[in-house]
Design a protein around this motif. Structure first.
Motif, PDB file in Angstrom:
ATOM      1  N   PHE A   4       0.812  -1.210   0.000  1.00  0.00           N
ATOM      2  CA  PHE A   4       0.000   0.000   0.000  1.00  0.00           C
ATOM      3  C   PHE A   4       0.850   1.266   0.000  1.00  0.00           C
ATOM      4  CE2 PHE A   4      -2.696  -3.210   2.052  1.00  0.00           C
ATOM      5  CZ  PHE A   4      -3.780  -3.163   1.185  1.00  0.00           C
ATOM      6  N   GLY A   5       2.162   1.118   0.031  1.00  0.00           N
ATOM      7  CA  GLY A   5       3.047   2.285   0.054  1.00  0.00           C
ATOM      8  C   GLY A   5       3.051   2.987   1.401  1.00  0.00           C
ATOM      9  N   LEU A   6       2.816   2.251   2.490  1.00  0.00           N
ATOM     10  CA  LEU A   6       2.781   2.845   3.824  1.00  0.00           C
ATOM     11  C   LEU A   6       4.117   2.653   4.529  1.00  0.00           C
ATOM     12  CD1 LEU A   6      -0.700   1.506   4.982  1.00  0.00           C
ATOM     13  CD2 LEU A   6      -0.176   3.763   4.075  1.00  0.00           C
TER      14      LEU A   6
END
Length: 159
Positions: A4-6
């Motif tokens: 999720f690109g977190l």
């Protein structure tokens, strides 16, 4: 989490001793079990009345102080209204607060908020004229005619 690109924010993240045996492990090191704040609640390890482990929750000090200041300012703005109108608006705010923070083990927190609202109301009602309008005895007698919403636990986590 990479999907999720977190990423974790290092300044807001920490590892704490938490859980059923956290108290025993922390005592060996001379520490207290950790707490964490999430969604306006401080979560901490404790025991139920029968001695079993439980995660308890109470209102975060930061959120409590912020809400007390906010209510104090709002009462200051409302003081030109009639007393029934002020009480009606305060009851709406109190019930909303109780609905969110009124969970198991947090009665003391919502009761303290009600006390904070009463003190602010007393302060601002006495500022409406050149002389002091109410003593605490007179204020409490007036509150019997125009009661504030009573604190109530709305969500029971364990039953």
């Amino acid at each position: 989490m990479m999907h999720f690109g977190l990423e974790l924010e290092e300044s807001k993240s920490r590892i704490i001793e938490f859980g059923r045996h956290a108290d025993e492990r922390c005592r060996k090191n001379g520490e207290k079990p950790g707490t964490f704040t999430f969604l306006g609640f401080t979560h901490y390890c404790s025991k139920s009345r029968n001695g079993k482990f439980r995660v308890k929750r109470k209102t975060s000090k930061k959120k409590f102080a912020k809400k007390c200041k906010e209510v104090h300012r709002e009462i200051a703005e409302m003081r030109i209204l009639s007393l029934p109108q002020i009480i009606k608006k305060l009851n709406q705010m109190l019930v909303g607060y109780y609905h969110y923070y009124g969970i198991t083990d947090n009665f003391k927190g919502i009761d303290n908020f009600c006390l904070c609202v009463r003190r602010s109301l007393f302060y601002w009602i006495n500022r409406r004229s050149q002389k002091k309008s109410y003593t605490w005895e007179g204020f409490n007698a007036m509150m019997k005619d125009y009661p504030l919403a009573r604190p109530k636990i709305y969500v029971s986590i364990y039953g």
